[in-house]
Design a protein around this motif. Structure first.
Motif, PDB file in Angstrom:
ATOM      1  N   THR A   3      -9.203 -25.881  48.032  1.00  0.00           N
ATOM      2  CA  THR A   3      -8.346 -26.891  47.041  1.00  0.00           C
ATOM      3  C   THR A   3      -9.219 -27.281  46.197  1.00  0.00           C
ATOM      4  N   THR A  15     -15.853 -16.925  50.391  1.00  0.00           N
ATOM      5  CA  THR A  15     -16.181 -15.988  51.407  1.00  0.00           C
ATOM      6  C   THR A  15     -14.909 -15.916  52.299  1.00  0.00           C
ATOM      7  N   GLU A  62     -13.952 -16.239  64.726  1.00  0.00           N
ATOM      8  CA  GLU A  62     -15.330 -15.951  65.141  1.00  0.00           C
ATOM      9  C   GLU A  62     -16.120 -16.101  63.772  1.00  0.00           C
ATOM     10  N   GLY A 114     -17.382 -21.959  51.971  1.00  0.00           N
ATOM     11  CA  GLY A 114     -17.222 -21.033  53.097  1.00  0.00           C
ATOM     12  C   GLY A 114     -18.779 -20.599  53.265  1.00  0.00           C
ATOM     13  N   ARG A 152     -22.987 -20.800  56.528  1.00  0.00           N
ATOM     14  CA  ARG A 152     -22.249 -21.251  57.459  1.00  0.00           C
ATOM     15  C   ARG A 152     -23.291 -21.294  58.718  1.00  0.00           C
ATOM     16  N   ARG A 205      -0.511 -25.511  57.030  1.00  0.00           N
ATOM     17  CA  ARG A 205      -0.585 -24.603  56.232  1.00  0.00           C
ATOM     18  C   ARG A 205      -0.060 -23.273  56.800  1.00  0.00           C
ATOM     19  N   ARG A 257     -12.313 -22.122  65.220  1.00  0.00           N
ATOM     20  CA  ARG A 257     -13.152 -22.429  64.042  1.00  0.00           C
ATOM     21  C   ARG A 257     -14.011 -23.939  63.934  1.00  0.00           C
ATOM     22  N   GLN A 295      -8.857 -38.342  51.618  1.00  0.00           N
ATOM     23  CA  GLN A 295      -8.501 -39.110  50.481  1.00  0.00           C
ATOM     24  C   GLN A 295      -7.462 -38.194  49.973  1.00  0.00           C
TER      25      GLN A 295
END
Ligand code: AP5
Length: 183
Positions: A15, A31, A57, A85, A88, A127, A140, A168
């Motif tokens: 977002t 990603t 995963e 993303g 990681r 979502r 996740r 927020q």
């Protein structure tokens, strides 16, 4: 401007990256989006990563490192980007630093969106993407805690990390990020 947006699943990385892309005029590199498109298109890479993405995963580091290398070599990424993303894992973070040295690109800032676990779960469930079931969201979150949270220290030690309260409104988070990067 070269920004990394880190945070748990549902923390608002996508977002915020989308809004920043418009504001800063640099491409948004996600990603998760790239991998979902590869899976949907049935490409060789898509077949290779499908089981990881669908179960929450992490895709193996060597595949992710090759994918990011290829993406950063695209002409539109030459003058800046917002990446979310990625990285990681500690290995991805180190390899990204090596790649940026090789490409003579400098990271401007790493932003971490801090959001509590119950809010992460509630946002992802609302979502309802295909990998947004209770079990997969929890996996996740677990992978984020185990593999990604430790690399925040890597960026903190090198004074590249800014933490932003991601719990927020979307606009307030956007403003907090702009202020963190001095825009
Ligand atoms: P990825 O797509 O990156 O999944 P994720 O990290 O779990 O993140 P999400 O897309 O779920 O959330 P987000 O933080 O972008 O939040 P969003 O803006 O959508 O990765 C998917 C999979 O790909 C991974 O599980 C893994 O298999 C693989 N993968 C990807 N990268 C990898 C890597 N580097 N290495 C290995 N494997 C990798 O927002 C969520 C919802 O909340 C939306 O509905 C939004 O409208 C809402 N929302 C956002 N902000 C707010 C706010 N401030 N207030 C209220 N609602 C909000």
């Amino acid at each position: 401007m070269r920004l990394l947006l880190l945070g748990g699943p549902g923390s608002g990385k996508g977002t915020q990256a989308k809004a920043l892309q418009q504001r800063l005029g640099v491409p948004w590199i996600s990603t998760g989006e790239i991998l979902r498109q590869e899976v949907a298109s049935g490409s060789v890479l898509g077949h290779a990563v499908r089981s990881y993405v669908e179960t929450g995963e992490l895709v193996p580091d060597d595949q992710m490192i090759a994918l990011i290398r290829q993406r950063l070599l695209q002409p539109d990424a030459a003058n800046g980007w917002i990446m979310e993303g990625y990285p990681r894992t500690a290995f991805q973070a180190e390899e990204l630093d090596f790649l940026l040295v090789e490409l003579k690109q400098q990271l401007t800032q790493v932003i971490c969106l801090d959001v509590s676990t119950p809010v992460l779960v509630a946002r992802s469930l609302a979502r309802a993407r295909s990998d947004d079931t209770d079990e997969i969201i929890q996996r996740r979150i677990d992978r984020y805690q185990e593999r990604t949270v430790p690399i925040l220290e890597y960026y903190e030690v090198s004074k590249r990390l800014v933490r932003v309260n991601g719990d927020q409104s979307i606009e307030q988070v956007h403003q907090a990020i702009l202020s963190a990067i001095g825009v």
